[in-house]
Design a protein around this motif. Structure first.
Motif, PDB file in Angstrom:
ATOM      1  N   SER A 160      26.796  41.269  35.838  1.00  0.00           N
ATOM      2  CA  SER A 160      26.625  41.914  37.143  1.00  0.00           C
ATOM      3  C   SER A 160      25.191  41.852  37.620  1.00  0.00           C
ATOM      4  CB  SER A 160      27.067  43.371  37.080  1.00  0.00           C
ATOM      5  OG  SER A 160      28.429  43.445  36.789  1.00  0.00           O
ATOM      6  N   GLN A 165      33.250  44.812  41.641  1.00  0.00           N
ATOM      7  CA  GLN A 165      34.146  45.177  40.565  1.00  0.00           C
ATOM      8  C   GLN A 165      35.152  46.273  40.942  1.00  0.00           C
ATOM      9  OE1 GLN A 165      31.627  45.637  37.282  1.00  0.00           O
ATOM     10  NE2 GLN A 165      33.207  46.011  35.796  1.00  0.00           N
ATOM     11  N   ASP A 172      32.577  39.743  41.534  1.00  0.00           N
ATOM     12  CA  ASP A 172      32.241  40.404  40.269  1.00  0.00           C
ATOM     13  C   ASP A 172      33.461  41.169  39.776  1.00  0.00           C
ATOM     14  OD1 ASP A 172      31.152  41.644  38.135  1.00  0.00           O
ATOM     15  OD2 ASP A 172      29.560  42.680  39.222  1.00  0.00           O
ATOM     16  N   GLU A 173      34.130  40.617  38.834  1.00  0.00           N
ATOM     17  CA  GLU A 173      35.339  41.202  38.266  1.00  0.00           C
ATOM     18  C   GLU A 173      36.254  41.744  39.355  1.00  0.00           C
ATOM     19  OE1 GLU A 173      34.775  43.422  34.794  1.00  0.00           O
ATOM     20  OE2 GLU A 173      32.844  42.544  34.334  1.00  0.00           O
TER      21      GLU A 173
HETATM   22 MG   LIG Z   1      29.579  44.214  35.588  1.00  0.00          MG
END
Ligand SMILES: [Mg+2]
Ligand SMILES: Nc1ncnc2c1ncn2[C@@H]1O[C@H](COP(=O)(O)OP(=O)(O)OP(=O)(O)O)[C@@H](O)[C@H]1O
Ligand SMILES: Nc1ncnc2c1ncn2[C@@H]1O[C@H](COP(=O)(O)OP(=O)(O)OP(=O)(O)O)[C@@H](O)[C@H]1O
Ligand SMILES: [Mg+2]
Lengths: 323, 540, 303, 306, 349
Positions: free
Chosen positions: E48, E96, E178-179
């Motif tokens: 991240s 995320q 990001d995820e």
């Molecule tokens: Mg992360």
């Protein structure tokens, strides 16, 4: 009730009332858990899977009476948990423990790990203070944590370590049944596999019985003896783990299985992509709850609720395809 | 200067005659409560009421001499029991109704509770006036009359007394006994007349009454003229603002926004006096008037430790009055008796044995003689929580501590203080008395047994003194009355139910362009004689 | 910014595990310098209060003849009266030193009283919800909607004026806000799984309230409490002003300030010095409170 | 929503009822006789007794209370013992001046406190934050009467920009509002700062930045509104403090308003006025808090009442 | 094809107690136009912060060095105003947490339209129109109605789609995700991934997909970079990495995946934990957990070495060395080789 059964859940329902109006009249219900029945034998692991919001956590908490069930029976070693008095219930909690989904939210940030583990023993007046200290060290060791960590606080640990602390906490009171509410959902694969291994080791060592809640089928496959598939508060399918993965019957189970991404760039599996989102449990569709998203829905599905049937020995499913 | 005597006149302009017109602004620090003359007994109210209402008689200028007001003249019978007032003719209420003797009779009846008014003035004519008690006690007063108050003709008012009373004319000068127009009252209703709709024969009339103050407008049809024959009042308008913060009032005055500082607020606020004194320009505007009021330290002679006469005497020597006077920013002067110096009956030369002075050593001896070891006695000093009291309390507390008496302080709000005091439950308290009229009886009657415990909060009781007081009340012989005053004073000082503390003075500031103001001895300061230089008109 | 501590407990760092909590606290203090300043100020005040007889120059109740000018005004700062004299000729400096006693006691103890009541009711209200919540919140509304002055005047008039009663009065009237804030916090904290976990372990309700939830909502409580300390010192002043505060001649900063407000124009020292003392106390307690909150917030402990 | 409001108003009635009882008890518990006040310091006992009878003060307390409530149900607040005027008239005369004073004082707190809160949050743990935070605490430590006089002295007297106190329009409101704002802003500053710091660490703030929004836009559009909830809550409570403390402003700045009326009534045992003003204050506070709860909905759409 | 993004020598340091610690160091990777690069690794390994540093969204407490070349410009050196015009416009990001990444007090439409108003100068009405279009595109039914809803009225899956809509609004050249599906359950995850793939194809957009789910990587990515403790451990085409992982860490990661098929054998996790930022080992950061650890690993970091075409790995095992040779020499060699690999990689295709 045979000695073979540790826990029997029958027609368990949990409706959360929706209130409205000046008088706060109940105008409807969120049917989070809508008639679930199963039994768990001592020493086995029952996996429970289903989409997010399908009532898994509610079921787990209702069994422990962390939430009062709307109706139904929860029998633990022959005693109906639902009707126990408050103090008898507190006593009973020693036997049934829970490990929560979120390793960050389920540890008290103001408690050191030592205190987190000592607390349950104090509550139940188990052991002498010296023994308790010893036991904390033992338990930390058992879940693979350095006993030196007793003075540290939750925020100093990684997610996987926290989940281990959560497991150790549940073990402090020597429970027979451990309900694991998505214990690895928040962990990455390498940590996840550490925790899963730990759980099966513990089961072997201590003869624990697990109810393992998850939405990730590949995880459930590793740990469960039998698997219960839930959809929108209803049971969709229940059978042995191997049977389920080899031979899923319910279209929902199939979709779920197909949706799990396979860590193989060459695997070209046919994916069943479901349409739309989960319907609201406050306003469940008539008939089969899954028919709105079902790729093989028939006319009857929107009209009649499919019966819960044993299609093969030890393989139950609720679907009109098999009626 | 309500209820405060005085004889100092304000600034006068010698060069030019009075100028007509213009308006001024005054600040007061307390709310007006009620402008019904039968009810107005509160400082602020009694300053305003006499500007609108007039009585039979009044004081001449700043003196204590009674002169006719609405009564042009009067006769007193030989036995001193019948007063016949001859009213001024042609006087009109501001609504045009004519003034008659009935205007006074109506007010007497109101004071005695005719319309459900509970007048504090009732005690001044009941039981003195014939028939007053009977009338007051009547349940249903409609169609009934006070037998002692009659009007032989529309311009004659006759009042009969049960017994002679030397200060009856002083009583008649009180605003309770103003001329009112019953027709008007009936029209606006008693309640409205009480509070928002005053209407009389006086030099001013109310043009606006609200929460922020009162605006008085010139009564153009006013009967009275100055000595040069000019119509009174000179001013077109007086605006009285209710401004609670007297420090800001002082600043307003310094800025020239108000004509007087001190009117209705008991003088320049003590916190501002040092500032005024240190500023030469302001210092010139300052004037000091004796207020004809006393402060005393009362001791309960009926219950508690102060039943002990020696202890009371010890107290007389224990208090440093000079310091108390000093703490009042030098406004007040130490007192040695009940009656203030400007009131007839004040005893100039007290016998040595009762002229107590600050003497801690003697106080200690007396304390020992009273049977107390130093530090053994603890008393509670009660006072009101306003003005100087907190400072004085602590000074007295310290003085007592110096002679070996422990002292706790209990400060109460005005009303609780009097409720407690008048139930006779205070042991040691600071109280004061403002004159109602300039007569010794007004002060000395506080010592009468029959006043206990309400006005005589010490429960002081001496049959001899009671007898003397009775004589003082009914005698019309001035000389005899002065002798009686002295005898009572001396006896009372011997018995020592009080420690006289201070006589108070009011310090005012007057703008140099304001003329004709004087500090009235007993009533509200008349605004009708004030005139201002051209170009200083204020509207606030 | 969430700090990911995935590797925090690697074996290489386990030696830190032995460190005591006190050590941790001390360490945190280094990261939060303002808490030093606050702590130092509060300590200073406590020293003043405890060692008042040593620090004072004169007896705080002695009314000096030379403390007043001829016109009755107090004399200004001099060698004899370092902070001047007050309106009856006492030494302002010595009174200031002694005044710290009452002010600290009122500030701290009244706060403790309202803290105890407010926190308990807030916890109960937030945790149980339903009728109990409605009831407690209505009572809290009543307290909050009630004019303080009337309540205080009446209460002290009925109880009589003494330090204890002042404490009780201020304490009893101050809990409303605490209860509200605590309740709000409880509502969010009780949803955390660790609260459920405690229940699942069989913890009794009082245990959950006071040992699980309470420690987790200390942050806002501390800030509120330190603000309340300064407010209570001022309230005591207000009550003194109305004659229902602590017994004269006992000095408190409050009654000194209020006595001085009047004479501010010609004797500014009467109000300036106790005002500064008060300011110091307000700063001290608030900085300390803020610092403690930051230290107790696990998110700020970056190790 | 509507039903919620109705329910809350029901709660408000309960609160008012409670307050009326407590006030009544307290007013009577104080050993001070209203009749004495009316009769004046020199009245005879007989007069006082007559007055007591006339006002019904000789009845048992509960009888008086029931009578009071009965009259209240007919919207009759009674007559002031002291002013001989209906309490409603007294209140009506003073309501707007006091309301405008209180409102502007409250606005001043917000106008001073909120920008400082934003400033300190954006400069957290930097020198600007420390300076402003300490200044805000200095503000708390100042007493209203003192600060009021100082401001009046300098800006009304020495440099006469503003009127020297007194009821009136905008110019009369500025100094009192400023006084209250300075002494009260710190609470808002601190509250907003801490809740803004909380919001600043939220993910959606990062989202806003990732869209390319400038920092000022991020703060103004995405942070402040989210950080406002605790500030609004305190605002509601603060109105209660303000109405209770407005007397200090009124006295200092020569506003003859409700605060003074209530304060005097207490020391004069003018029970109908005490009751009237206390109930009015309480009603306002309750309504304001209801308003606050309604405002929540507009600030934070997640909040829904049903 | 051209490189959209080239990250070189990226180092990210955090200040903790007045000391700086490198959370991320020596990170190099690139992404070509239209390509999806997977960035995988254990939780806390720096995925991240790496992505945030590309967007320059890290807090002040972080110090970033190295270079992030985007279209020939070094993003790390761009003035803030220029950077703002790139953010959300040419490079977008999906975070995320769909539950918390949307502002709860603004309407969905506003949040989607914001970047359009910022970068394309659209009026609020146009932006709203456009937002409806985008919502349709990401497959949200009744888009014209829900455009005025608030995030809390959306389910997690819908919110994540909104996040995608926001990211796609200005049709960026590069999307950093990001995820994006970690918080969602599998059926929804499948929908979202499908959608992303479709949109990337339509717009010829490059994706940097951050995840720790190797299944997702296998399905989505063309190439993969594996990170461990702030370093890229291995990088190569997705099939290479899965079929033929070279780095011990990657191997461990692969082994710990529970599988849906095959026998249910015991899982093989990598024992131990990621070292914390403050206690990074001196040499290779994986030493403490590596089953093949050698002495040199503890002393020196190996650097990235080419193991096959397009495939590099950071491990001494590939470096054919004797333990007694001068390590610094090899370090130099490793560095050179890395540059080779890089330029080489750049030429392919
Ligand atoms: Mg992360
Ligand atoms: N206290 C509550 N009041 C009302 N509804 C609730 C409550 N708790 C849960 N629900 C609803 O019940 C349903 C089932 O929730 P539950 O938390 O059991 O789902 P879950 O299967 O555990 O989901 P997840 O995988 O996200 O944890 C959801 O629709 C949820 O919104
Ligand atoms: N503001 C910060 N201050 C100090 N350390 C930080 C900060 N932000 C991140 N870190 C550290 O940097 C490392 C990398 O964090 P990062 O969030 O990039 O991990 P990640 O790979 O994204 O993990 P996850 O999969 O859990 O999202 C972690 O060890 C973390 O503790
Ligand atoms: Mg769940």
């Amino acid at each position: 009730m045979t000695a073979e059964t540790l826990l029997r859940v029958e027609d368990l329902k949990k409706y959360f009332p929706i209130r409205k109006g000046v008088l706060q009249r109940v105008v409807g219900n969120v049917r989070a858990v809508d008639g679930i029945s199963f039994t768990v034998r001592p020493g086995e692991t029952l996996g429970v899977v289903g989409e997010s919001g399908c009532g898994k956590s509610t079921m787990a908490r209702t069994i422990l009476r962390l939430i009062e069930p709307t109706s139904g029976v929860v029998e633990f070693e022959g005693k109906n948990v639902v009707t126990l008095t408050k103090s008898a219930m507190r006593e009973m909690r020693r036997e049934m423990q829970i490990v929560f989904q979120d390793p960050y939210a389920s540890l008290n940030p103001r408690y050191s790990i030592g205190k987190t583990l000592l607390d349950p023993m104090e509550i139940h007046h188990l052991y002498t203070p010296a023994q308790r200290k010893q036991r904390v060290a033992q338990l930390l060791d058992k879940v693979g944590l350095d006993p030196d960590y007793t003075n540290r606080f939750a925020h100093e640990f990684s997610g996987g370590q926290r989940q281990r602390i959560g497991i150790a906490r549940a073990l402090t009171v020597n429970p027979k049944l451990l309900i694991l509410d998505e214990p690895v959902a928040a962990l990455d694969v390498s940590v996840q596999s550490q925790v899963l291994n730990l759980l099966s080791d513990l089961q072997d060592d201590l003869g624990l019985t697990y109810i393992f809640v998850a939405h990730d089928l590949s995880v459930v496959r590793y740990i469960s003896d039998r698997v219960l598939v839930l959809y929108l508060g209803h049971m969709a399918e229940l059978t042995d783990a191997d049977e389920l993965f080899a031979n899923p019957l319910h279209p929902y189970t199939r979709a779920l299985l197909s949706a799990v991404p396979v860590p193989d760039p060459d695997a070209k599996r046919e994916r069943i992509i479901l349409k739309g989102d989960l319907p609201s449990p406050a306003n469940p569709p008539a008939g089969c709850p899954f028919h709105t998203r079902c790729p093989v829905a028939m006319d009857v599905c929107s009209k009649e609720v499919p019966a819960w049937q044993e299609v093969k020995p030890g393989h139950r499913v609720a679907c009109h395809l098999y009626q | 200067g309500c209820g405060q005597g005085g004889n100092t006149t304000g600034t006068q302009s010698a060069a030019t005659g009075p100028v007509e017109g213009g308006s001024i602004v005054l600040d007061t620090d307390s709310n007006f409560k009620d402008f019904d003359p039968a009810l107005a007994y509160f400082t602020t109210d009694t300053e305003v009421v006499p500007q609108v209402y007039e009585q039979l008689v009044t004081y001449q200028g700043a003196s204590t001499n009674i002169v006719g007001d609405l009564a042009q003249s009067w006769d007193v019978s030989k036995d001193g029991k019948t007063y016949t007032f001859h009213l001024r003719k042609g006087v009109k209420f501001t609504n045009g109704d004519a003034l008659t003797a009935q205007s006074f009779i109506d007010e007497f009846e109101r004071v005695l509770g005719k319309t459900g008014v509970n007048s504090p003035g009732e005690g001044f004519i009941d039981p003195v006036v014939v028939g007053a008690t009977a009338y007051h006690n009547l349940k249903n007063k409609t169609g009934q009359h006070i037998s002692g108050v009659t009007a032989p003709d529309p311009y004659t008012l006759r009042i009969q007394l049960n017994q002679p009373q030397a200060y009856f004319l002083d009583v008649m000068a009180m605003p309770f006994f103003s001329a009112v127009d019953q027709k008007y009252i009936n029209k606006v209703g008693n309640a409205a007349f009480d509070s928002t709709s005053m209407m009389g024969t006086g030099p001013f009339m109310a043009s606006q009454i609200n929460a922020n103050g009162v605006v008085l407008k010139k009564n153009t049809g006013y009967w009275n003229k100055d000595k040069n024959g000019n119509a009174l009042p000179y001013l077109d308008q007086v605006k009285i603002r209710i401004n609670k913060n007297d420090q800001v009032d002082a600043l307003n005055f310094e800025q020239g926004q108000t004509a007087l500082l001190g009117w209705v607020i008991n003088g320049i606020p003590s916190a501002s006096i040092p500032t005024f004194r240190s500023n030469p320009k302001l210092k010139k505007m300052m004037q000091t008037f004796p207020e004809n009021a006393n402060y005393y330290l009362g001791m309960n002679v009926k219950t508690g430790p102060f039943r002990n006469h020696k202890l009371r005497l010890a107290m007389e020597y224990a208090i440093n009055k000079t310091k108390l006077a000093q703490l009042s920013a030098g406004k007040d002067v130490p007192a040695n008796q009940d009656i203030p110096p400007a009131i007839p009956g004040y005893v100039k030369n007290l016998p040595a044995d009762v002229s107590y002075s600050y003497n801690p050593t003697k106080a200690k001896q007396l304390l020992a003689a009273a049977g107390y070891k130093p530090g053994q006695l603890t008393v509670t000093l009660t006072s009101q929580n306003s003005g100087l009291a907190p400072t004085w309390d602590q000074a007295i507390q310290y003085d007592l501590q110096q002679v070996g008496i422990n002292c706790k302080i209990n400060m109460l709000n005005n009303n609780t203080f009097y409720t407690e005091g008048m139930s006779g439950s205070l042991t040691l308290f600071i109280a004061g008395w403002y004159q109602d009229f300039p007569d010794p009886y007004d002060f000395l009657m506080l010592l009468a047994s029959n006043q206990a415990p309400s006005n005589n909060m010490t429960w002081y009781s001496n049959p001899q003194v009671d007898a003397w007081l009775q004589q003082l009340n009914t005698s019309t012989n001035t000389k005899q009355r002065m002798t009686l005053s002295k005898e009572i004073t001396v006896q009372f000082l011997k018995d020592a139910p009080w420690v006289p503390l201070c006589f108070s003075n009011a310090v005012y500031a007057i703008q140099p362009w304001v003329h004709g103001y004087y500090f009235s001895p007993a009533l509200g300061d008349p605004l009708q004689h004030i005139w201002i230089d051209k170009g200083h008109s204020q509207t606030g | 910014m969430s700090v990911n501590n995935a590797g925090a407990a690697a074996p290489g760092v386990s030696r830190r595990a032995e460190k005591s909590r006190l050590g941790l606290l001390w360490k945190s203090m280094r990261d939060f310098p303002m808490v030093y300043v606050g702590g130092f100020i509060v300590l200073l005040l406590v020293v003043c209060a405890v060692f008042a007889p040593v620090l004072a120059l004169h007896n705080p109740t002695t009314q000096f003849q030379n403390g007043l000018n001829m016109d009755g005004t107090p004399v200004g700062p001099s060698k004899f009266f370092p902070f001047g004299a007050d309106d009856v000729g006492r030494d302002v400096y010595s009174r200031l030193i002694y005044g710290s006693r009452v002010s600290l006691i009122v500030g701290v103890f009244a706060t403790v009283i309202s803290l105890v009541i407010g926190t308990t009711l807030g916890l109960i209200s937030g945790y149980f919800g339903g009728f109990i919540d409605t009831f407690i919140m209505r009572v809290t509304d009543t307290i909050l909607a009630f004019p303080f002055l009337l309540f205080a005047l009446a209460l002290v008039t009925i109880l009589g004026s003494s330090l204890t009663n002042v404490l009780i009065t201020i304490g009893i009237l101050g809990w409303g806000v605490m209860a509200r804030v605590v309740r709000g916090q409880v509502l969010s904290v009780k949803e955390f799984e660790y609260v459920q976990a405690a229940r699942a372990l069989g913890a009794s309700t009082p245990r959950i309230l006071f040992r699980v939830i309470l420690p987790n909502i200390l942050g806002p409580i501390i800030v509120l409490a330190t603000l309340a300390v300064s407010q209570n010192i001022l309230t005591e002043a207000g009550l003194s002003f109305l004659g229902v505060g602590v017994q004269p001649p006992t000095p408190s900063w409050g009654n000194m300030i209020y006595a001085g407000v009047q004479d501010y124009q010609f004797a500014p020292w009467l109000m300036v010095y106790p005002g500064l003392a008060l300011l110091l106390a307000v700063l001290g307690f608030n900085l300390l409170g803020d610092g403690l909150r930051d230290i107790l917030d696990p998110r700020n402990a970056t190790h | 929503m509507l039903s919620y409001i109705i329910r809350r108003l029901g709660g408000a009635l309960a609160v008012l009822f409670g307050i009326s009882i407590v006030t009544f008890i307290l007013a009577y518990a104080v050993p001070s006789d209203p009749a004495r006040m009316i009769a004046g310091p020199k009245a005879s006992l007989a007069t006082i007794m007559a007055i007591r009878h006339q006002l019904g003060l000789d009845q048992p307390m509960y009888v008086q209370y029931v009578r009071y409530i009965w009259r209240l149900l007919h919207l009759n607040l009674g007559m002031s013992y002291v002013y001989n005027l209906p309490v409603t008239t007294l209140i009506a005369q003073r309501f707007w001046p006091t309301a405008s004073l209180a409102l502007s004082a409250w606005i001043a707190e917000l106008v001073i406190g909120i920008p400082l809160g934003i400033y300190t949050a954006r400069r957290a743990r930097r020198i600007g934050d420390y300076i402003v935070s300490i200044l805000a605490l200095v503000g708390i430590s100042l007493l209203i009467p003192w600060l009021g006089i100082v401001l009046l002295y300098w800006f009304g007297f020495k440099i006469p920009i503003f009127p020297l106190g007194g009821t009136g329009g905008i110019t009369h409101l500025i100094l009192p509002a400023l006084t209250y704002g300075i002494t009260g802003a710190a609470a808002y500053t601190r509250l907003l700062k801490s809740s803004m710091l909380e919001v600043l660490r939220q993910d959606y703030v990062r989202t806003a930045r990732a869209k390319g929004a400038a920092e000022s836009r991020v703060v103004n559009r995405h942070v402040i509104r989210n950080a406002l909830i605790p500030v609004i809550t305190y605002g509601g409570i603060d109105v209660g403090y303000l109405l209770g403390g407005v007397v200090l402003l009124e006295v200092t700045f020569n506003w003859n308003g409700l605060g003074i009326l209530a304060y005097n009534a207490i020391s004069e045992s003018d029970i109908p006025v005490i009751m009237g003003t206390v109930l009015l204050t309480a009603l306002l506070v309750v309504l304001f808090n209801l308003l606050v709860d309604i405002v929540y909905v507009f600030v934070d759409p997640r909040i829904r009442y049903s | 094809m051209e490189n959209v993004l080239e990250v070189k020598n990226l180092e990210i340091q955090f200040e903790i107690n007045e000391k700086y610690y490198s959370a991320v160091k020596d990170v190099d990777f690139f992404i070509r136009q239209g390509e999806t690069l997977g960035l995988v690794g254990e939780s806390g390994c720096g995925k991240s912060v790496t992505s945030l540093s590309i967007m320059r969204l890290l807090q002040d407490s972080a110090k970033v060095s190295g270079s992030v070349m985007y279209n020939g410009k070094d993003l790390l050196k761009l003035p803030e105003s220029k950077m703002r015009s790139i953010r959300g416009n040419e490079i977008s990001m999906i975070f995320q947490e769909p539950m918390t990444s949307l502002n709860p007090v603004h309407r969905i439409g506003r949040q989607i339209g914001e970047s359009l108003m910022l970068h394309k100068g659209m009026s609020a009405r146009r932006a709203r129109q456009e937002a409806i279009e985008l919502l349709r595109k990401v497959g949200i039914p009744r888009a014209d109605e829900v455009v005025d809803d608030y995030p809390h009225q959306f389910s997690g899956g819908m919110r994540q789609r909104v996040m995608i809509a926001i990211a796609m609004a200005c049709e960026p050249k590069l999307l950093i995700a990001d995820e994006p599906t970690t918080a969602l359950d599998v059926t929804i995850q499948a929908q979202i991934l499908d959608l992303m793939r479709k949109l990337a194809k339509e717009n010829n957009m490059a994706i940097l997909l951050i995840t720790h789910d190797l299944g997702v990587v296998a399905e989505m990515c063309d190439r993969v970079a594996v990170m461990y403790a702030g370093r890229v451990m291995e990088q190569g085409p997705v099939r290479e990495i899965f079929r033929n992982p070279q780095n011990p860490y990657t191997i461990g990661l692969m082994n710990s995946i529970p599988k849906l098929e095959g026998p249910r054998t015991r899982l093989q996790p990598i024992e131990g934990n990621v070292p914390s930022v403050r206690n990074m080992p001196q040499g290779c950061r994986f030493t403490a957990r590596c089953p093949y650890v050698m002495d040199i690993c503890r002393e020196h970091d190996p650097g990235l070495l080419a193991v096959a075409e397009n495939h590099i790995s950071r491990c001494w095992l590939h470096a054919d060395i004797d333990a007694d040779t001068d390590a610094s020499k090899y370090t130099d060699r490793a560095t050179e080789e890395r540059h080779d690999v890089h330029s080489h990689a750049g030429e392919v295709q």
